[in-house]
Design an enzyme around this catalytic site. Structure first.
Site, PDB file in Angstrom:
ATOM      1  N   ASN A 151      58.375  65.737  48.953  1.00 34.96           N
ATOM      2  CA  ASN A 151      57.219  65.760  49.848  1.00 34.96           C
ATOM      3  C   ASN A 151      57.344  66.747  51.000  1.00 34.96           C
ATOM      4  OD1 ASN A 151      59.131  63.469  50.129  1.00 34.96           O
ATOM      5  ND2 ASN A 151      58.238  63.323  52.156  1.00 34.96           N
ATOM      6  N   HIS A 203      46.169  57.663  48.482  1.00 34.80           N
ATOM      7  CA  HIS A 203      45.598  58.381  49.626  1.00 34.80           C
ATOM      8  C   HIS A 203      46.003  59.857  49.701  1.00 34.80           C
ATOM      9  CE1 HIS A 203      49.070  58.291  52.553  1.00 34.80           C
ATOM     10  NE2 HIS A 203      49.455  57.308  51.772  1.00 34.80           N
ATOM     11  N   CYS A 321      56.480  60.390  57.792  1.00 35.08           N
ATOM     12  CA  CYS A 321      57.080  59.076  58.004  1.00 35.08           C
ATOM     13  C   CYS A 321      58.316  59.123  58.897  1.00 35.08           C
ATOM     14  CB  CYS A 321      57.460  58.456  56.661  1.00 35.08           C
ATOM     15  SG  CYS A 321      56.092  58.368  55.527  1.00 35.08           S
TER      16      CYS A 321
HETATM   17  N1  PLP Z   1      56.837  58.946  48.234  1.00 32.76           N
HETATM   18  C1  PLP Z   1      56.492  60.172  48.608  1.00 32.76           C
HETATM   19  C2  PLP Z   1      57.127  61.344  47.942  1.00 32.76           C
HETATM   20  C3  PLP Z   1      55.557  60.377  49.633  1.00 32.76           C
HETATM   21  O1  PLP Z   1      55.232  61.611  50.015  1.00 32.76           O
HETATM   22  C4  PLP Z   1      54.992  59.231  50.256  1.00 32.76           C
HETATM   23  C5  PLP Z   1      54.051  59.380  51.376  1.00 32.76           C
HETATM   24  O2  PLP Z   1      54.118  60.332  52.129  1.00 32.76           O
HETATM   25  C6  PLP Z   1      55.373  57.963  49.797  1.00 32.76           C
HETATM   26  C7  PLP Z   1      56.302  57.851  48.786  1.00 32.76           C
HETATM   27  C8  PLP Z   1      54.819  56.722  50.401  1.00 32.76           C
HETATM   28  O3  PLP Z   1      53.489  56.528  49.986  1.00 32.76           O
HETATM   29  P1  PLP Z   1      52.525  55.595  50.833  1.00 32.76           P
HETATM   30  O4  PLP Z   1      52.148  56.344  52.056  1.00 32.76           O
HETATM   31  O5  PLP Z   1      51.366  55.344  49.931  1.00 32.76           O
HETATM   32  O6  PLP Z   1      53.266  54.354  51.139  1.00 32.76           O
END
Ligand code: PLP
Length: 375
Positions: A151, A203, A321
């Protein structure tokens, strides 16, 4: 308010088709799908149609999908449930150092319960090698969790090849992939990848927050995530979030075949414009069409994100995050501290415009003129 949005990897606006579908279900077919009267049956039929739509995008069976609340839930469930299934055979798990916190944190919790976790390091380009996965396998390995797309870097990991290597070593080892950032951006199906478990989130593709999808290979029975009324084949009880599911299906239908090419063209234009800025370095142009990472050495990322935000330009200092903590992903690349400091993730949506790209470059130039870089 007018702004330039370059954080589509963090979240996207709900597309009109998804909003319309959610409204229809919230106000029209709003019945409980378990109710045994016409309104309930209509809701159940709609749910079935939406499930079929998502199953056909993923090329999988309806019974292989479980709706969750988000990618984080799916990742947590996959890791915890696969560990619980394998615990009698061994207590070793392989993952990568660049996974999302939604995988790394449940693994850290398992470590505290006595599990052994191997975290594979990427090379300088942000890729994990299949050989590294192979070398980490042990007789007591029960799970490999490797993301499909990182990500922060937009790098694609060799999941299909890693699955082959893992299954050749021991068919019983479960393979989970977090495919949240790959969904609809790059072509794949769980069957093509050969994975047992695959996690998605709505989302990131124009569906609302609060909906995710967990693929569980047919024949694999996971311990349930939530016990209750037995919805979702008993795996995740709770009245189905029919409006969010309808919105997710609508967002999938609205996603056009040319979007990945459009995203790639947008990224190319942006990288061309950004590299005209003196001192700006490209950390990675990403393998996926919607993510790239650049750095302005000498300018702290947090400051850049704030100063750009003050000008109505939204980018990320890394994964949304992390809340200000230095990114474990950039750290794992072994980049010089100076580059790490000024790293910015720029991510695109099919709606990104040339004007927005121009506004990003102007804002960065203004900030560099106003501030003296740190040594
Ligand atoms: N995994 C990856 C690679 C992500 O980019 C994200 C969110 O940024 C997530 C998991 C978590 O997803 P969610 O925001 O739907 O909890």
């Amino acid at each position: 308010m007018e702004f330039a949005y370059f954080d589509a990897a963090a979240t996207t606006p709900v597309c009109p088709e998804a909003a319309q579908a959610a409204l229809e279900v919230m106000t029209g077919t709003f019945g409980n799908p378990s109710a045994r009267y016409a309104l309930g049956s209509a809701a159940a039929q709609r749910l079935q149609a939406d499930r079929s739509c998502i199953a056909s995008v993923l090329g999988c069976g309806l019974e292989e999908l479980v709706f969750t609340s988000c990618g984080t839930e799916g990742d947590n469930w996959a890791v915890r449930a696969a560990a619980a299934l394998g615990a009698r055979r061994g207590r070793h798990i392989i993952t990568t150092a660049i996974e999302h916190a939604a995988v790394l944190e449940p693994l850290r919790a398992l470590e505290q319960e006595g599990w052994c976790v191997t975290r594979l390091k990427p090379d300088r380009t942000g890729h994990i090698s299949v050989e590294a996965v192979q070398a980490a396998l042990r007789p007591e390995t029960v799970l490999v969790s490797m993301m499909l797309v990182n990500n922060e870097l937009g790098t694609i990991q060799p999941v299909a090849k890693a699955v082959q290597a893992v299954k050749a070593y021991d068919r019983q080892i479960l393979f989970h992939t977090d495919a949240v950032q790959g969904f609809l951006k790059i072509p794949f199906t769980p069957a093509e990848l050969g994975v047992d478990l695959l996690t998605l989130s709505g989302h990131k593709i124009g569906a609302p927050k609060g909906i995710g999808v967990q693929y569980i290979r047919s024949g694999l029975s996971l311990p349930p995530f939530i016990l209750g009324g037995g919805q979702e084949g008993g795996s995740r009880s709770g009245t189905e979030p029919t409006a969010q599911i309808a919105a997710l299906a609508a967002a999938c239908r609205a996603w056009k075949a040319d979007y990945p090419a459009r995203l790639a063209a947008c990224k190319e234009t942006a990288l061309h414009a950004l590299t005209q800025i003196h001192g700006l370095e490209v950390i990675t142009s990403g393998d996926v069409p919607h993510i790239c990472t650049v750095s302005l050495p000498g300018y702290p990322s947090e400051m850049l994100v704030r100063a750009l935000g003050d000008r109505g330009v939204y980018v990320s200092a890394g994964s949304a995050c992390h809340r200000g903590k230095p990114s474990h992903v950039f750290a794992a690349l072994g980049l010089p501290k100076r580059n790490l400091m000024g790293a910015l993730r720029i991510s695109f949506s099919p709606q990104t415009t040339q004007n927005e790209i121009a506004r990003l470059c102007t804002a960065l130039r203004e900030i560099m003129q106003e501030r003296v870089p740190m040594k």
